[in-house]
Design a protein around this motif. Structure first.
Motif, mmCIF file in Angstrom:
data_model
loop_
_atom_site.group_PDB
_atom_site.id
_atom_site.type_symbol
_atom_site.label_atom_id
_atom_site.label_comp_id
_atom_site.label_asym_id
_atom_site.label_seq_id
_atom_site.Cartn_x
_atom_site.Cartn_y
_atom_site.Cartn_z
ATOM 1 N N ARG A 24 20.288 16.847 16.619
ATOM 2 C CA ARG A 24 20.184 17.146 18.047
ATOM 3 C C ARG A 24 20.569 18.599 18.335
ATOM 4 O O ARG A 24 19.942 19.250 19.171
ATOM 5 C CB ARG A 24 21.062 16.209 18.875
ATOM 6 N N GLU A 27 17.596 20.559 17.463
ATOM 7 C CA GLU A 27 16.504 20.333 18.415
ATOM 8 C C GLU A 27 16.722 21.101 19.716
ATOM 9 O O GLU A 27 15.781 21.671 20.275
ATOM 10 C CB GLU A 27 16.343 18.842 18.702
ATOM 11 N N LEU A 52 17.080 15.284 24.984
ATOM 12 C CA LEU A 52 17.967 16.406 24.670
ATOM 13 C C LEU A 52 18.952 16.659 25.800
ATOM 14 O O LEU A 52 20.120 16.968 25.558
ATOM 15 C CB LEU A 52 17.145 17.663 24.382
ATOM 16 N N TRP A 55 21.722 14.044 25.734
ATOM 17 C CA TRP A 55 22.620 14.330 24.611
ATOM 18 C C TRP A 55 23.536 15.510 24.942
ATOM 19 O O TRP A 55 24.755 15.439 24.750
ATOM 20 C CB TRP A 55 21.806 14.626 23.343
#
Length: 96
Positions: A24, A27, A52, A55
């Protein structure tokens, strides 16, 4: 169990979570490098952005609550600088 070769090498849930966490981070870094603003966790129909954004929002919450490890904080600071501040707020009650 010791008769089964490599059974102790099987990844644990903690290993899987750590791998997903680092994925993550990467990303979000790619998202930002593509010229995008910080990913939103609300008010978006883009599934990737929302994933995203949720997160990253969770990381900010964990940071403020003192639950983010020093190693994870350091990696976030290194890979995606400015992650704690995020988007500039709009409106009369916005922070400067």
């Amino acid at each position: 169990m010791d008769a089964i070769p490599g059974w102790r090498d099987y990844p644990t849930q903690r290993d899987a979570d750590a791998t997903r966490w680092k994925m993550r981070v990467a990303e979000v870094a790619v998202w930002r490098a593509a010229g995008n603003d910080w990913p939103r966790h609300q008010k978006t129909d883009d599934r990737e952005e929302r994933t995203l954004g949720v997160w990253l929002h969770t990381q900010r919450i964990d940071y403020r609550a003192g639950k983010l490890t020093a190693a994870n904080e350091a990696l976030l600071n290194e890979v995606i600088p400015g992650w704690r501040q995020g988007r500039r707020r709009r409106g009369g009650n916005s922070r400067p």
